[in-house]
Scaffold this motif. Sequence first.
Motif, PDB file in Angstrom:
ATOM      1  N   ASN A 471       0.826  -1.213   0.000  1.00  0.00           N
ATOM      2  CA  ASN A 471       0.000   0.000   0.000  1.00  0.00           C
ATOM      3  C   ASN A 471       0.860   1.264   0.000  1.00  0.00           C
ATOM      4  O   ASN A 471       0.531   2.251  -0.676  1.00  0.00           O
ATOM      5  CB  ASN A 471      -0.931   0.000   1.208  1.00  0.00           C
ATOM      6  N   ASN A 474       2.426   1.677  -3.477  1.00  0.00           N
ATOM      7  CA  ASN A 474       1.391   2.070  -4.436  1.00  0.00           C
ATOM      8  C   ASN A 474       0.929   3.505  -4.222  1.00  0.00           C
ATOM      9  O   ASN A 474       0.549   4.199  -5.173  1.00  0.00           O
ATOM     10  CB  ASN A 474       0.196   1.118  -4.342  1.00  0.00           C
ATOM     11  N   SER A 475       0.977   3.983  -2.971  1.00  0.00           N
ATOM     12  CA  SER A 475       0.589   5.368  -2.687  1.00  0.00           C
ATOM     13  C   SER A 475       1.640   6.357  -3.157  1.00  0.00           C
ATOM     14  O   SER A 475       1.326   7.521  -3.416  1.00  0.00           O
ATOM     15  CB  SER A 475       0.344   5.543  -1.184  1.00  0.00           C
ATOM     16  N   LEU A 504       1.907  -4.994  -6.673  1.00  0.00           N
ATOM     17  CA  LEU A 504       2.207  -3.578  -6.878  1.00  0.00           C
ATOM     18  C   LEU A 504       1.567  -3.086  -8.173  1.00  0.00           C
ATOM     19  O   LEU A 504       1.564  -3.785  -9.190  1.00  0.00           O
ATOM     20  CB  LEU A 504       3.718  -3.357  -6.933  1.00  0.00           C
ATOM     21  N   ASN A 505       1.057  -1.855  -8.127  1.00  0.00           N
ATOM     22  CA  ASN A 505       0.520  -1.215  -9.339  1.00  0.00           C
ATOM     23  C   ASN A 505       0.989   0.230  -9.459  1.00  0.00           C
ATOM     24  O   ASN A 505       0.387   1.022 -10.178  1.00  0.00           O
ATOM     25  CB  ASN A 505      -1.011  -1.287  -9.356  1.00  0.00           C
ATOM     26  N   ASN A 506       2.080   0.553  -8.757  1.00  0.00           N
ATOM     27  CA  ASN A 506       2.567   1.938  -8.742  1.00  0.00           C
ATOM     28  C   ASN A 506       3.181   2.316 -10.080  1.00  0.00           C
ATOM     29  O   ASN A 506       3.860   1.516 -10.731  1.00  0.00           O
ATOM     30  CB  ASN A 506       3.612   2.118  -7.639  1.00  0.00           C
ATOM     31  N   TYR A 538       3.444  -3.670 -14.408  1.00  0.00           N
ATOM     32  CA  TYR A 538       2.041  -3.945 -14.096  1.00  0.00           C
ATOM     33  C   TYR A 538       1.191  -3.574 -15.307  1.00  0.00           C
ATOM     34  O   TYR A 538       1.216  -2.421 -15.758  1.00  0.00           O
ATOM     35  CB  TYR A 538       1.600  -3.141 -12.868  1.00  0.00           C
ATOM     36  N   SER A 543       6.509  -0.562 -13.290  1.00  0.00           N
ATOM     37  CA  SER A 543       6.059  -0.544 -11.905  1.00  0.00           C
ATOM     38  C   SER A 543       7.188  -1.114 -11.052  1.00  0.00           C
ATOM     39  O   SER A 543       8.300  -1.337 -11.543  1.00  0.00           O
ATOM     40  CB  SER A 543       4.766  -1.359 -11.759  1.00  0.00           C
TER      41      SER A 543
END
Length: 633
Positions: A471, A474-475, A504-506, A538, A543
């Motif tokens: 989290n 990703n933030s 992860l999707n950052n 991602y 990512s």
Amino acid sequence: MRNLLIVFFVILSISLFGNLNQSIEYSDSWGEQGFTLGTQSSSGVQVIHSIQRFSLEEQNINREMLQTINLPGNFLPNDEGMPDLPGAGRYIAMPQGARAKLRILEYRTETFNNIEMAPAFRIPLDTENGPLDYNRNNQIYSTNAFYPQEIAAISEPTQIRGIDVVMLGITPFQYNPVTKELVVYHDVKVEVDFIGGNGLVGVERLRSRWWDPILHDAILNHEIIPTIDYSQRENTRDGFEYLIICPDDPIFLAWADSIKIFRQQQGISTTVMTTAQVGGNTPTAIENYINSIMDPNTGWDPAPAAILLLGDYGTTGNTIVSPIWDNYCASDNIYADVNGNSMPDVILARMTAQNETHLNTMITKFLNYERNPPINPSFYNEPITALGWQTERWFQICSETVGGYFANIQGKTPTRINAVYDGNPNVDPWSTATNTATVLSYFAESGLGYIPNSPATLGGWTGGTATGVINAINSGAFILQHRDHGSETGWGEPAFNSGSINSLNNSDLPFIFSINCLTGKYNINGECFAEKFHRYTYNGENSGCLGILAASEVSYSFVNDTFVWGLYDNMWPDFMPDYGTTPESRDVLPAFGNAAGKYFLQQSSWPYNTNNKEVTYNLFHHHGDAFTVVYSE
């Protein structure tokens, strides 16, 4: 000898370990705490080493009440089993070809009686559990003589990128284990004379605008180093500042050329060579080629500041092999060490790309990042620190001092993700290791104020999970500092591993400082944690991480933490404001910080624990472009 005019006082107080201790202060020191450069010239230097304050503290070790010395700024212990007397070293630059002669000019001492000095503990591997081992060296402890025999020493001459140097070491204490006398040398003035030499300092072709900050931080008399106008080098020399070595493959060559074009647009002269052009994909061929272009007399002009190995570990196919250090770990540091003293003379970075997909991901990550930096303010305001608490170690101090610096000095709001491996931070001290008081006197409330005196005051030690790490990344965060145990596939605490990376999707990429064991073991069959993080995408978009610093084998405790503090001080020079120089600005270049941290570690507690330190020099690798810059605001 004792100067009767010395003013000092002894304060009895309760130590951080709950025992009686003596705090001693000297109000009329000849210099600042530690090393102060006095007179300097091309014929020598005078150096003062002063103690303004230290403390004697009692600690229960192996069911004995023994005493330890807390000297602020001296982090590591003495050699295993020896009386645990703190010492430190600093480099002294000399003219080419000179030899150094050390003389002790004068000193002031104070003697303490009935001292039961603790032995230095054995520095353990990060994978070891349980209490530290304190075993006396019986030969030293049964001899009626002072240890060490000499309080000042110099190393054999060596070089840092063509600058002749010696290490000056001061151990401002002597202890006789039979008579129980402790002699404190609270002021020492020494002279290092330069004998012979040609009067010139450094080799111009080996000088680099990128290396000057490392040299100026490490060398006490850095003002002797000539100033160079690097702008005059453009288009007038036959060397390059940056060398990219890649497999002899058109796809790898094309991607290497994209790096070359970008760095040249930034003013960094860059060239690309294949493993075939450097003599073959063998450790001997690659090392010999690097040594030849770094030769101070016949090498490139200018010699490269950095070298990128663009390829995964291997001996066949599109790979670039690494030497194996001491039959222990894969180590590109052997390539970086040109003069055989185990220290880097050129920055070595690696991208473990196996194919075009990896090349596309790893290279466009830093190209896109530097061309279009993240614009989300929270990305820069919320760095991540993560750790596993272990009362016998410094894991918690290491990461929390970094977070405390960002919070207290830079006004950021770190995201703390912590879990407990062993111990109880609600009641335990920061660590039960004997040198902890020295570290706290530097970083805690009586020093820089990065952490409180008690970990219970800070709180937030439990509940850290892989989900919390996911989290936070990703933030958005510009860096993540981790310190704990590790394996080829991830961290011990918090339990974030290669599988976790898949969540992860950052799109804004942090740089990862993975300070633990094995997470950067890039020579395994398969994919290690650092490689997975660096290669990750991602939904077809970049990512994971921008780059990562990680170890290629099992590492040692305590020396790793000291390495980290030197690493951060290179990138943010006010992290330890009394070490090195503090320019108004300096780019955050993790690959160069990696080298600087190793030089800082080498000087820490010199000449002690040289073997443990050498392991660290060879373990930690920068995965990413050598000139990758990290934006912090």
